[in-house]
Design a protein around this motif. Structure first.
Motif, PDB file in Angstrom:
ATOM      1  N   ALA A 563       0.818  -1.224   0.000  1.00 22.46           N
ATOM      2  CA  ALA A 563       0.000   0.000   0.000  1.00 22.46           C
ATOM      3  C   ALA A 563       0.846   1.265   0.000  1.00 22.46           C
ATOM      4  O   ALA A 563       0.313   2.372  -0.134  1.00 22.46           O
ATOM      5  CB  ALA A 563      -0.922   0.002   1.209  1.00 22.46           C
ATOM      6  N   ALA A 564       2.149   1.130   0.106  1.00 19.97           N
ATOM      7  CA  ALA A 564       3.022   2.306   0.194  1.00 19.97           C
ATOM      8  C   ALA A 564       2.956   3.129  -1.083  1.00 19.97           C
ATOM      9  O   ALA A 564       2.694   2.620  -2.178  1.00 19.97           O
ATOM     10  CB  ALA A 564       4.455   1.864   0.468  1.00 19.97           C
ATOM     11  N   ALA A 565       3.238   4.418  -0.936  1.00 16.72           N
ATOM     12  CA  ALA A 565       3.178   5.334  -2.083  1.00 16.72           C
ATOM     13  C   ALA A 565       4.178   4.950  -3.166  1.00 16.72           C
ATOM     14  O   ALA A 565       3.933   5.195  -4.359  1.00 16.72           O
ATOM     15  CB  ALA A 565       3.438   6.767  -1.609  1.00 16.72           C
ATOM     16  N   ILE A 566       5.296   4.349  -2.784  1.00 12.69           N
ATOM     17  CA  ILE A 566       6.306   3.969  -3.770  1.00 12.69           C
ATOM     18  C   ILE A 566       5.747   2.966  -4.781  1.00 12.69           C
ATOM     19  O   ILE A 566       6.219   2.887  -5.914  1.00 12.69           O
ATOM     20  CB  ILE A 566       7.554   3.381  -3.062  1.00 12.69           C
ATOM     21  N   TRP A 567       4.725   2.220  -4.347  1.00 13.16           N
ATOM     22  CA  TRP A 567       4.077   1.255  -5.253  1.00 13.16           C
ATOM     23  C   TRP A 567       2.771   1.818  -5.792  1.00 13.16           C
ATOM     24  O   TRP A 567       1.883   1.061  -6.174  1.00 13.16           O
ATOM     25  CB  TRP A 567       3.817  -0.071  -4.534  1.00 13.16           C
ATOM     26  N   ASN A 568       2.652   3.129  -5.803  1.00 13.09           N
ATOM     27  CA  ASN A 568       1.455   3.810  -6.306  1.00 13.09           C
ATOM     28  C   ASN A 568       0.214   3.431  -5.495  1.00 13.09           C
ATOM     29  O   ASN A 568      -0.890   3.343  -6.020  1.00 13.09           O
ATOM     30  CB  ASN A 568       1.225   3.488  -7.787  1.00 13.09           C
ATOM     31  N   GLY A 569       0.422   3.191  -4.194  1.00 13.76           N
ATOM     32  CA  GLY A 569      -0.673   2.808  -3.313  1.00 13.76           C
ATOM     33  C   GLY A 569      -1.242   3.995  -2.566  1.00 13.76           C
ATOM     34  O   GLY A 569      -0.772   5.125  -2.698  1.00 13.76           O
TER      35      GLY A 569
END
Length: 597
Positions: A563-569
């Motif tokens: 869910a992290a932003a680095i994975w576009n989450g």
């Protein structure tokens, strides 16, 4: 073909009274062949060049192609062609890979690239290496009718599909793959032969009426005259593994290789392959596609098994897809909810002796004596996409966060993971069933068969025409990786593959190093442990947030959160570090990995 341009021709036809070899290109020459006491006809011809085309005349019948043809340049009905088997290999240092080292990428030669051939695969090997792929699995390349086919309708097992690049093209691909540190697994079909161009019964008793298969007459592996048939397929397997330097064979539907002999065909084959491996000093693998939930096929021969090395596990896919999509039609009726996936994670098989609603019987047996690396799992493959009515991929049926969750479940599993081409960037084009038959009755029968196959799934829409150019073109990868989601998904696959390769707990595949729990209805918790390395894997299959309470004494350090932003989450709500009794919140459809310290 020999260095002095002589060529020995042999063909098995035990009931024929006469066999004539006709060399028809570049000039026509006729040779009468001699029969031995096992029903093989032989002759040696002089001045034979690579490219010479030929046919056999059995008795006074029409001419036929060679059942052991190495090349069919004019298609399945045309003459066979003599090929030059010499190739300048540069992979002498390649030793092959062990099962636990495999990260497999399944692909179809015709739809993988815009050139639709082996050269198109070679052009993407560096990309696959950078992704972390260690093996490509190529769908069947034996000569089939026309130039569009999945390959399971092949009718010349020794001939490499001419439109793909033939013998030299395949050898060039294998050689290049090894230079990139990538093994090559070839899909082979030994349970049936395709219908069009199948002249085998005109030569001899290649088939038996003792058994049936869903795809046509059963191959004669245990009836009268079966020795020649068994020898033919064993030599075919050894050809790929030896002459072509192929690293392993994925054997299609071995449960349809009907054989009641004292030594099952697959046991005899595995014995020969193990002998070849010892002689060459290079790893050679046999992988079974199997719909029996029986570990017998991958049990050593000395323990009463058949000695194959690994098998596909469809049930992992069924459990995952049914959980993510809610689909319980057709054979998915045996799945649904979290329990089947948890059992597949723990036991490899979902059905280990309990009652199957779909099969209407108790099914399977516990494979607990087998390590996880003997089982190959997938979230998508050619069957599970292409045998849906519209050929729709999993990612077109689930949200982006669930796509990342599926990737994590697959790549963090203790089993050997297999990707299907394009999965890693979320390919939107379907993979549909396509053919290029020339027999109108066969074309109609194939279309009707597809319609009947889909009846139990209650799918809506029009079945794509297998014969249409559009069906094939629509199934060719777009390689559209420009969107933010495609880029993030690809990097997530790359990260998880690297993580899988470098953590001791991820490399270990013995069954006592994996613990599976289901703390709540939608939460799967898995601990993987090896040599002091301990990992906690958490998977949330709900469209809502869920909470996990850490009851252990160990501290937690987060290593991954889909869910992290680095994975576009949407962003992670889980702490980077946590102690005993900590409450960890998982975002909808997310996966988290913690190291236990």
């Amino acid at each position: 073909m020999q260095p002095d341009n002589t060529c020995k021709f042999s063909v098995w036809a035990p009931f024929r009274k006469q066999m004539v070899l006709s060399l028809i290109h570049p000039q026509e020459t006729t040779y009468y062949m001699e029969r031995d006491d096992r029903g093989y006809w032989h002759v040696q011809a002089d001045n034979v060049q690579a490219g010479t085309r030929y046919k056999y005349f059995p008795d006074d019948d029409d001419p036929l192609p060679d059942p052991a043809s190495r090349c069919q340049p004019e298609g399945v009905h045309g003459p066979s062609e003599v090929v030059d088997t010499l190739f300048e290999w540069t992979d002498g240092d390649w030793q092959g890979l062990e099962l636990h080292e495999l990260i497999i990428y399944e692909l179809h030669t015709g739809t993988f690239s815009p050139t639709h051939d082996f050269q198109g695969i070679i052009g993407r090997l560096e990309y696959l290496r950078s992704l972390g792929i260690t093996a490509i699995e190529i769908m069947p390349v034996a000569q089939f009718p026309g130039d569009r086919n999945w390959g399971y309708d092949g009718v010349y097992p020794f001939a490499v599909q001419h439109s793909y690049g033939g013998v030299k093209g395949l050898k060039a691909l294998v050689n290049a793959a090894h230079q990139h540190g990538i093994a090559v697994i070839l899909d082979v079909v030994y349970n049936h032969l395709g219908p069009e161009g199948n002249y085998f019964s005109q030569y001899g008793p290649w088939f038996t009426d003792k058994y049936k298969t869903p795809w046509g007459p059963a191959i004669n592996f245990d009836d009268a005259w079966c020795d020649a048939v068994r020898g033919y397929y064993i030599q075919n397997a050894l050809m790929w593994l030896d002459e072509f330097h192929i690293d392993g064979l994925r054997m299609d539907a071995v449960h349809a290789i009907w054989d009641c002999s004292a030594k099952h065909f697959t046991a005899e084959l595995s014995e020969k392959v193990d002998e070849l491996q010892t002689r060459l000093g290079k790893k050679k693998l046999l992988i079974a596609e199997l719909d029996l939930n029986s570990p017998r096929y991958i049990t050593p021969r000395e323990q009463g098994g058949y000695g194959m090395h690994a098998q596909w596990i469809d049930e992992f896919h069924h459990a995952l897809r049914s959980l993510l999509t809610g689909d319980v039609n057709g054979y998915y009726a045996d799945f649904g909810g979290l329990a089947p996936l948890a059992k597949s994670f723990r036991d490899s098989y979902v059905y280990t002796g309990q009652y199957s609603v779909v099969r209407k019987r108790n099914f399977g047996i516990d494979p607990s004596g087998k390590d996880y690396h003997q089982f190959i799992v997938f979230a998508q493959n050619h069957d599970q996409i292409g045998n849906r009515m519209l050929g729709d991929r999993l990612n077109t049926n689930i949200p982006f966060e669930a796509q990342k969750l599926a990737a994590a479940v697959l790549l963090l599993s203790p089993h050997v993971p297999m990707l299907f081409m394009g999965e890693e960037y979320g390919e939107m084009r379907p993979f549909q069933f396509f053919t290029s038959h020339s027999d109108k009755d066969l074309i109609a029968a194939v279309t009707e068969g597809r319609r009947e196959e889909f009846a139990s799934f209650a799918w809506e829409g029009e079945i794509p025409d297998p014969q249409s150019d559009d069906t094939f073109n629509n199934s060719t990868l777009s390689w559209d990786t420009t969107s933010d989601e495609a880029k993030a998904l690809t990097e997530l696959y790359r990260f998880l593959i690297a993580f899988r390769k470098t953590r001791r707990a991820m490399v270990e595949t013995s069954r006592d190093c994996v613990e599976v729990r289901t703390p709540s209805t939608h939460l799967l918790a898995v601990e993987r442990t090896a040599k002091g390395d301990r990992l906690l894997l958490l998977f949330n299959f709900s469209e809502h947030t869920v909470q996990y309470i850490h009851n252990g004494d160990e501290a937690l350090e987060k290593k991954f959160d889909s869910a992290a932003a680095i994975w576009n989450g949407p962003g992670s709500d889980a702490p980077d570090e946590a102690k005993s009794s900590a409450v960890i919140t998982l975002q909808p459809y997310s996966a988290i990995v913690y190291e236990l310290i």
